[in-house]
Design an enzyme around this catalytic site. Structure first.
Site, short mmCIF file in Angstrom:
data_model
loop_
_atom_site.label_atom_id
_atom_site.label_comp_id
_atom_site.label_asym_id
_atom_site.label_seq_id
_atom_site.Cartn_x
_atom_site.Cartn_y
_atom_site.Cartn_z
N ARG A 67 -17.22 -27.65 -39.52
CA ARG A 67 -17.01 -29.10 -39.60
C ARG A 67 -17.40 -29.78 -38.29
O ARG A 67 -17.91 -30.89 -38.28
CB ARG A 67 -15.55 -29.42 -39.94
CG ARG A 67 -15.16 -29.01 -41.34
CD ARG A 67 -15.88 -29.88 -42.38
NE ARG A 67 -15.39 -29.59 -43.68
CZ ARG A 67 -16.13 -29.13 -44.68
NH1 ARG A 67 -17.41 -28.93 -44.51
NH2 ARG A 67 -15.61 -28.89 -45.85
N GLU B 50 -21.03 -29.94 -38.28
CA GLU B 50 -21.42 -30.94 -39.27
C GLU B 50 -21.29 -32.35 -38.68
O GLU B 50 -22.17 -33.19 -38.88
CB GLU B 50 -20.54 -30.81 -40.51
CG GLU B 50 -20.83 -31.83 -41.58
CD GLU B 50 -19.90 -31.72 -42.77
OE1 GLU B 50 -20.40 -31.75 -43.90
OE2 GLU B 50 -18.66 -31.60 -42.58
N SER C 185 -25.06 -34.35 -19.22
CA SER C 185 -24.93 -33.03 -18.61
C SER C 185 -23.83 -32.23 -19.31
O SER C 185 -22.77 -32.76 -19.66
CB SER C 185 -24.57 -33.17 -17.13
OG SER C 185 -24.31 -31.89 -16.57
#
Length: 163
Positions: A92, A95, A125
């Site tokens: 997830r 995703e 960064s």
């Protein structure tokens, strides 16, 4: 295969999944026909037989009856799979990054535009970086707040990093 003591569902149940697929084929059932009998979509049941979906116990038992296999043969389908061979929480998280990453990039470029005509081209960064996780109580379900704090590094066009 195991990584950090996690068994990837598709690998862990490779033989059981192959046996269920063989049973489906032996019955002459298409995914659409099987899905209709189970009350799910054909894509969902195909994905289930590929080790990528979880079934409620009653549906797993119904699948066993339809395929003519023991209920034990489908019981593993009631465990949460590791989708895409990854832990469900990490899946997830990836995703969310895949879904919102391009939009986040656009906003970073817009908000970090330094007026040089490059549209704020640069990176965040991951070396000069902080991350934190917080819990936010919410009556509709507690919220997970993830904070990334990385130094903005404009692209260097001289072959050197600007830090």
């Amino acid at each position: 295969m195991a990584l950090n003591n996690i068994d990837f569902t598709k690998d862990r149940y490779k033989e059981q999944l192959a046996a269920l697929e063989a049973a489906r084929l032996a019955k002459g059932l298409t995914y659409a026909e099987l899905a209709e009998q189970l009350g799910v979509s054909k894509i969902f049941i195909a994905s289930t037989l590929d080790g990528q979906q979880i079934l409620p116990a009653a549906t797993a038992e119904k699948l066993a009856d339809i395929l003519g296999v023991s209920k034990d043969a489908t019981a593993f389908l009631t465990e949460h799979p590791y989708k895409g061979n990854i832990d469900p929480l990490l899946y997830r998280f990836y995703e969310a990054i895949e879904t919102y990453g391009p939009a986040i990039k656009k906003v970073i470029e817009e908000e970090f535009d330094d007026g040089n005509g490059c549209g704020g081209n640069g990176i965040m960064s991951a070396i000069d970086f902080k991350v934190d996780v917080e819990k936010e109580p919410n009556p509709k379900g507690d919220r997970v707040i993830i904070k990334f704090s990385g130094k903005f590094l404009p692209y260097s066009y001289h072959g050197e990093y600007p830090w």
